[in-house]
Design an enzyme around this catalytic site. Structure first.
Site, PDB file in Angstrom:
ATOM      1  N   HIS A 118      27.332 -67.125 -20.140  1.00 55.96           N
ATOM      2  CA  HIS A 118      26.266 -67.762 -20.904  1.00 55.96           C
ATOM      3  C   HIS A 118      26.640 -67.772 -22.392  1.00 55.96           C
ATOM      4  O   HIS A 118      27.603 -67.114 -22.801  1.00 55.96           O
ATOM      5  CB  HIS A 118      24.927 -67.046 -20.695  1.00 55.96           C
ATOM      6  CG  HIS A 118      24.938 -65.614 -21.085  1.00 55.96           C
ATOM      7  ND1 HIS A 118      24.986 -64.581 -20.178  1.00 55.96           N
ATOM      8  CD2 HIS A 118      24.935 -65.022 -22.302  1.00 55.96           C
ATOM      9  CE1 HIS A 118      25.002 -63.433 -20.820  1.00 55.96           C
ATOM     10  NE2 HIS A 118      24.973 -63.668 -22.114  1.00 55.96           N
TER      11      HIS A 118
HETATM   12  P1  TYD Z   1      22.730 -60.572 -18.891  1.00 56.98           P
HETATM   13  O1  TYD Z   1      22.479 -60.781 -20.331  1.00 56.98           O
HETATM   14  O2  TYD Z   1      22.917 -61.809 -18.046  1.00 56.98           O
HETATM   15  O3  TYD Z   1      23.992 -59.614 -18.684  1.00 56.98           O
HETATM   16  P2  TYD Z   1      25.550 -59.988 -18.649  1.00 56.98           P
HETATM   17  O4  TYD Z   1      25.767 -60.941 -19.763  1.00 56.98           O
HETATM   18  O5  TYD Z   1      26.277 -58.701 -18.834  1.00 56.98           O
HETATM   19  O6  TYD Z   1      25.847 -60.576 -17.311  1.00 56.98           O
HETATM   20  O7  TYD Z   1      21.551 -59.684 -18.298  1.00 56.98           O
HETATM   21  C1  TYD Z   1      21.544 -59.216 -16.963  1.00 56.98           C
HETATM   22  C2  TYD Z   1      20.104 -58.881 -16.588  1.00 56.98           C
HETATM   23  O8  TYD Z   1      19.595 -57.840 -17.409  1.00 56.98           O
HETATM   24  C3  TYD Z   1      19.151 -60.058 -16.726  1.00 56.98           C
HETATM   25  O9  TYD Z   1      18.258 -60.007 -15.628  1.00 56.98           O
HETATM   26  C4  TYD Z   1      18.400 -59.769 -17.994  1.00 56.98           C
HETATM   27  C5  TYD Z   1      18.424 -58.266 -18.096  1.00 56.98           C
HETATM   28  N1  TYD Z   1      18.497 -57.770 -19.480  1.00 56.98           N
HETATM   29  C6  TYD Z   1      17.448 -57.041 -20.009  1.00 56.98           C
HETATM   30  O10 TYD Z   1      16.434 -56.786 -19.341  1.00 56.98           O
HETATM   31  N2  TYD Z   1      17.542 -56.576 -21.287  1.00 56.98           N
HETATM   32  C7  TYD Z   1      18.639 -56.809 -22.037  1.00 56.98           C
HETATM   33  O11 TYD Z   1      18.702 -56.341 -23.216  1.00 56.98           O
HETATM   34  C8  TYD Z   1      19.712 -57.573 -21.483  1.00 56.98           C
HETATM   35  C9  TYD Z   1      20.955 -57.870 -22.261  1.00 56.98           C
HETATM   36  C10 TYD Z   1      19.597 -58.035 -20.203  1.00 56.98           C
END
Ligand code: TYD
Length: 137
Positions: A53
């Protein structure tokens, strides 16, 4: 608009003594944005890919506090992959950059220092939407 060339590795000071090393990240000092959130990724199963993303406003410092992983950066034109494998290096990812994280070592801990609170509306999750966002900006 930022490009991948605006994202850089910031070397954090390593304070060494006989009992080990210490590095710090200080608000608006060695991190060039206001820190609003810190999160960390751990227990990553072998072979997992994360990220995939871009953020409209969020800036991040990404640190491999333990172990190592790769970060792919993409601005819609240029791509680069950076391996983070030292706890005293921080990758500064500016806003508007697509990122993917992969090749996590076993037991790795990825710490992310972020400029904003968690906001799902700040995410661009589809690569096609990211390409459109980049061309419209
Ligand atoms: P995501 O940002 O997609 O993680 P990555 O980039 O490492 O794959 O987030 C994964 C999941 O965690 C998504 O359901 C949102 C949640 N999340 C939170 O609840 N708080 C946060 O601060 C972050 C970054 C993600």
């Amino acid at each position: 608009m930022n490009t991948v060339f605006d994202c850089s590795i910031i070397a954090l000071e390593k304070v060494k003594n006989r009992a080990g090393n210490l590095s710090s990240v200080q608000n608006l000092n060695n991190v060039p944005f206001e820190i609003n959130r810190i999160y960390y990724i751990y227990d990553v199963p072998s072979g997992s890919d994360r990220g995939g993303h871009a953020h409209k406003e969020l800036e991040q410092f990404v640190i491999a506090v333990s172990g190592a992983f790769d970060v792919l950066l993409d601005d819609g034109v240029n791509k680069t992959t950076i391996r983070l494998d030292r706890p005293n290096n921080a990758l500064h990812i500016k806003k508007g950059i697509w990122r993917e994280t992969r090749n996590f070592t076993s037991g790795c801990i990825c710490m992310v220092i972020a400029s904003h609170l968690y906001d799902p509306d700040d995410y661009i999750d589809e690569y096609e939407n990211f390409k459109l966002y980049r061309t419209q900006k």
